[in-house]
Write a protein that holds these residues in place. Structure first.
Motif, PDB file in Angstrom:
ATOM      1  N   UNK A  33       0.851  -1.194   0.000  1.00 20.22           N
ATOM      2  CA  UNK A  33       0.000   0.000   0.000  1.00 20.22           C
ATOM      3  C   UNK A  33       0.887   1.244   0.000  1.00 20.22           C
ATOM      4  N   UNK A  34       0.322   2.364  -0.406  1.00 19.44           N
ATOM      5  CA  UNK A  34       1.090   3.617  -0.451  1.00 19.44           C
ATOM      6  C   UNK A  34       1.430   4.139   0.932  1.00 19.44           C
ATOM      7  N   UNK A  35       0.591   3.854   1.917  1.00 22.91           N
ATOM      8  CA  UNK A  35       0.845   4.304   3.286  1.00 22.91           C
ATOM      9  C   UNK A  35       0.636   3.145   4.255  1.00 22.91           C
ATOM     10  N   UNK A  36       1.388   3.164   5.350  1.00 22.63           N
ATOM     11  CA  UNK A  36       1.234   2.187   6.428  1.00 22.63           C
ATOM     12  C   UNK A  36       0.770   2.951   7.659  1.00 22.63           C
ATOM     13  N   UNK A  37      -0.477   2.746   8.059  1.00 20.18           N
ATOM     14  CA  UNK A  37      -1.065   3.490   9.160  1.00 20.18           C
ATOM     15  C   UNK A  37      -1.580   2.536  10.235  1.00 20.18           C
ATOM     16  N   UNK A  38      -1.768   3.076  11.439  1.00 15.08           N
ATOM     17  CA  UNK A  38      -2.346   2.328  12.551  1.00 15.08           C
ATOM     18  C   UNK A  38      -3.513   3.142  13.094  1.00 15.08           C
ATOM     19  N   UNK A  39      -4.633   2.487  13.288  1.00 15.05           N
ATOM     20  CA  UNK A  39      -5.808   3.148  13.868  1.00 15.05           C
ATOM     21  C   UNK A  39      -6.057   2.540  15.237  1.00 15.05           C
ATOM     22  N   UNK A  40      -6.090   3.394  16.251  1.00 18.53           N
ATOM     23  CA  UNK A  40      -6.333   2.924  17.607  1.00 18.53           C
ATOM     24  C   UNK A  40      -7.826   2.758  17.845  1.00 18.53           C
ATOM     25  N   UNK A  41      -8.192   1.754  18.622  1.00 23.17           N
ATOM     26  CA  UNK A  41      -9.592   1.495  18.950  1.00 23.17           C
ATOM     27  C   UNK A  41      -9.876   2.088  20.330  1.00 23.17           C
ATOM     28  N   UNK A  42     -10.096   3.394  20.372  1.00 20.58           N
ATOM     29  CA  UNK A  42     -10.357   4.089  21.635  1.00 20.58           C
ATOM     30  C   UNK A  42     -11.709   4.796  21.536  1.00 20.58           C
ATOM     31  N   UNK A  43     -12.770   4.173  22.043  1.00 21.05           N
ATOM     32  CA  UNK A  43     -14.072   4.840  22.029  1.00 21.05           C
ATOM     33  C   UNK A  43     -14.038   6.082  22.923  1.00 21.05           C
ATOM     34  N   UNK A  44     -14.369   7.203  22.422  1.00 21.47           N
ATOM     35  CA  UNK A  44     -14.173   8.466  23.131  1.00 21.47           C
ATOM     36  C   UNK A  44     -15.054   8.645  24.351  1.00 21.47           C
ATOM     37  N   UNK A  45     -16.203   8.045  24.387  1.00 22.16           N
ATOM     38  CA  UNK A  45     -17.108   8.256  25.522  1.00 22.16           C
ATOM     39  C   UNK A  45     -16.918   7.251  26.642  1.00 22.16           C
ATOM     40  N   UNK A  46     -16.051   6.288  26.460  1.00 19.28           N
ATOM     41  CA  UNK A  46     -15.904   5.213  27.431  1.00 19.28           C
ATOM     42  C   UNK A  46     -14.689   5.424  28.341  1.00 19.28           C
ATOM     43  N   UNK A  47     -13.608   5.928  27.798  1.00 15.27           N
ATOM     44  CA  UNK A  47     -12.367   5.978  28.535  1.00 15.27           C
ATOM     45  C   UNK A  47     -12.113   7.331  29.181  1.00 15.27           C
ATOM     46  N   UNK A  48     -11.376   7.297  30.285  1.00 15.98           N
ATOM     47  CA  UNK A  48     -11.012   8.519  31.009  1.00 15.98           C
ATOM     48  C   UNK A  48      -9.644   9.011  30.535  1.00 15.98           C
ATOM     49  N   UNK A  49      -9.234  10.153  31.035  1.00 14.85           N
ATOM     50  CA  UNK A  49      -7.924  10.697  30.684  1.00 14.85           C
ATOM     51  C   UNK A  49      -6.804   9.746  31.110  1.00 14.85           C
TER      52      UNK A  49
END
Length: 91
Positions: A33-49
């Motif tokens: 592929x032209x780019x190698x990326x990583x997408x994190x699975x972090x649901x924004x409403x579930x986790x704290x700081x």
């Protein structure tokens, strides 16, 4: 990197690169592929700081050890949508 994030900290992520979008030419050679990326699975409403801080710590730790990391090779894949069911082994 996705495997290393999971190994080091249990952080789920997905590879968006040659596993997902790589293709084979007529000779069976992988065209990456032209780019190698990583997408994190972090649901924004579930986790704290503190959860996000932990993710950052693990990403930094993996980055600091990047020269020691080895890759993985596909040992089994489906003809279509291989990124869902591919099996890997360390190189």
């Amino acid at each position: 990197m996705t495997a290393e994030l999971y190994r080091r900290g249990g952080i789920r992520s997905v590879e968006i690169g040659s596993v997902m979008f790589g293709r084979y030419d007529s000779a069976g050679k992988l065209i990456p592929a032209r780019m190698e990326l990583v997408r994190l699975a972090i649901p924004r409403r579930v986790y704290t700081q503190s959860h996000i801080d932990y993710v950052v710590e693990v990403v930094i730790e993996a980055f600091e050890h990047r020269k020691e990391l080895k890759g993985y090779r596909i040992i089994e894949e489906a003809p279509m949508l291989r990124h869902f069911t591919a099996k890997f082994e360390p190189v």
